[in-house]
Design an enzyme around this catalytic site. Structure first.
Site, short mmCIF file in Angstrom:
data_model
loop_
_atom_site.label_atom_id
_atom_site.label_comp_id
_atom_site.label_asym_id
_atom_site.label_seq_id
_atom_site.Cartn_x
_atom_site.Cartn_y
_atom_site.Cartn_z
N GLU A 145 33.12 33.72 38.27
CA GLU A 145 32.88 33.46 39.69
C GLU A 145 34.15 33.00 40.39
O GLU A 145 35.18 32.71 39.76
CB GLU A 145 31.76 32.43 39.83
CG GLU A 145 30.45 32.97 39.26
CD GLU A 145 29.23 32.13 39.57
OE1 GLU A 145 29.37 30.97 40.02
OE2 GLU A 145 28.12 32.65 39.35
N GLU A 199 28.28 42.00 32.80
CA GLU A 199 28.18 43.38 32.28
C GLU A 199 29.44 44.16 32.58
O GLU A 199 29.96 44.92 31.76
CB GLU A 199 27.03 44.14 32.95
CG GLU A 199 25.67 43.57 32.79
CD GLU A 199 25.30 42.59 33.88
OE1 GLU A 199 26.13 41.71 34.22
OE2 GLU A 199 24.17 42.68 34.37
N CYS A 219 26.17 46.83 39.00
CA CYS A 219 26.39 47.04 37.57
C CYS A 219 25.73 48.32 37.11
O CYS A 219 26.28 49.04 36.27
CB CYS A 219 25.88 45.84 36.77
SG CYS A 219 26.97 44.41 36.93
N ASN A 270 30.14 36.51 33.10
CA ASN A 270 30.41 36.53 34.55
C ASN A 270 31.51 35.55 34.93
O ASN A 270 31.64 34.48 34.33
CB ASN A 270 29.13 36.32 35.37
CG ASN A 270 28.35 35.08 35.02
OD1 ASN A 270 28.33 34.64 33.88
ND2 ASN A 270 27.71 34.49 36.01
N CYS A 314 22.26 44.08 38.03
CA CYS A 314 22.23 44.26 39.48
C CYS A 314 22.59 45.71 39.80
O CYS A 314 23.08 46.47 38.95
CB CYS A 314 23.18 43.29 40.16
SG CYS A 314 24.92 43.75 40.02
N CYS A 333 30.31 40.32 37.69
CA CYS A 333 29.20 40.24 36.74
C CYS A 333 29.67 40.39 35.29
O CYS A 333 30.63 41.12 35.01
CB CYS A 333 28.18 41.34 37.04
SG CYS A 333 27.37 41.17 38.63
N1 THU Z 1 25.44 38.31 37.68
C1 THU Z 1 25.81 39.03 36.58
O1 THU Z 1 26.73 38.65 35.85
N2 THU Z 1 25.14 40.19 36.34
C2 THU Z 1 24.14 40.69 37.12
O2 THU Z 1 23.67 41.79 36.87
C3 THU Z 1 23.62 39.89 38.22
C4 THU Z 1 24.38 38.67 38.58
C5 THU Z 1 26.18 37.07 37.96
C6 THU Z 1 27.00 37.12 39.21
C7 THU Z 1 27.07 35.66 39.57
O3 THU Z 1 28.13 35.06 38.84
C8 THU Z 1 25.77 35.09 39.06
O4 THU Z 1 25.27 36.02 38.12
C9 THU Z 1 24.71 34.86 40.15
O5 THU Z 1 24.51 35.99 40.89
#
Ligand code: THU
Length: 160
Positions: free
Chosen positions: A64, A75, A115, A62, A112, A73
């Site tokens: 940010e 994935e 994704c 991920n 999520c 994300c």
């Molecule tokens: N995140 C993912 O990488 N994948 C998911 O399916 C859910 C959330 C990341 C996004 C963000 O950087 C952190 O997790 C918190 O939400």
């Protein structure tokens, strides 16, 4: 009126040793990505690795941003990495793992909603189910047979 019942089964492995060598290698690749995540705001690291039909592996974590909605994300980074490099090769299995810097999470977290939609797009693009392996900060691993199990009645290209 008719009531339609839909459910799904998934496998729970106590340990990665129960997985095939291929799946274990894939999950190891996802775990290797955890320290590479850029997650200074959430402290929540996500590592992902996708195995394609030609047995190549593409990874992601991920990413940010100070402008929160721009966070991407892990994935999706892995899947976009694969699709950008090998657009004609179908993803077969996606391994996802998480590490919360602030607390130990032992139950695997599943992708999520956004994704799930993206994973389903690639499954449809290649007409090939995508299997999903999930792991958190314990040895336990969940195996989900197909993204369709996680996104029933999903929106897809057939409506367009
Ligand atoms: N995140 C993912 O990488 N994948 C998911 O399916 C859910 C959330 C990341 C996004 C963000 O950087 C952190 O997790 C918190 O939400």
């Amino acid at each position: 009126m008719e009531v339609v019942k839909q459910g799904f089964e998934y496998k729970v492995y106590q340990d990665a040793q129960e997985l095939s060598l291929e799946d274990r290698t894939l999950m190891d690749s996802a775990v290797e990505q955890l320290p590479k995540a850029y997650a200074p705001y959430s402290g929540f690291h996500v590592g992902a690795a996708v195995r394609l039909a030609d047995d190549s592996i593409f990874v992601g974590s991920n990413q940010e941003n100070a402008s929160y909605p721009l966070c991407m994300c892990g994935e999706r980074v892995a899947l976009y990495n694969a699709a950008a490099n090998k657009p004609d090769v179908a993803p077969i299995t996606l391994a996802i793992t998480i590490k919360n810097q602030k607390l130990k999470i032992t139950t695997p977290a599943s992708p999520c909603g956004a994704c799930r939609q993206v994973i389903a797009e690639y499954a449809q693009r290649h007409n090939q189910p995508i299997r999903i392996l999930l792991k958190a900060d314990s040895d336990e691993i969940f195996e989900i047979n197909s993204i369709e199990d996680l996104l029933p009645l999903g929106f897809n290209a057939s409506f367009l």
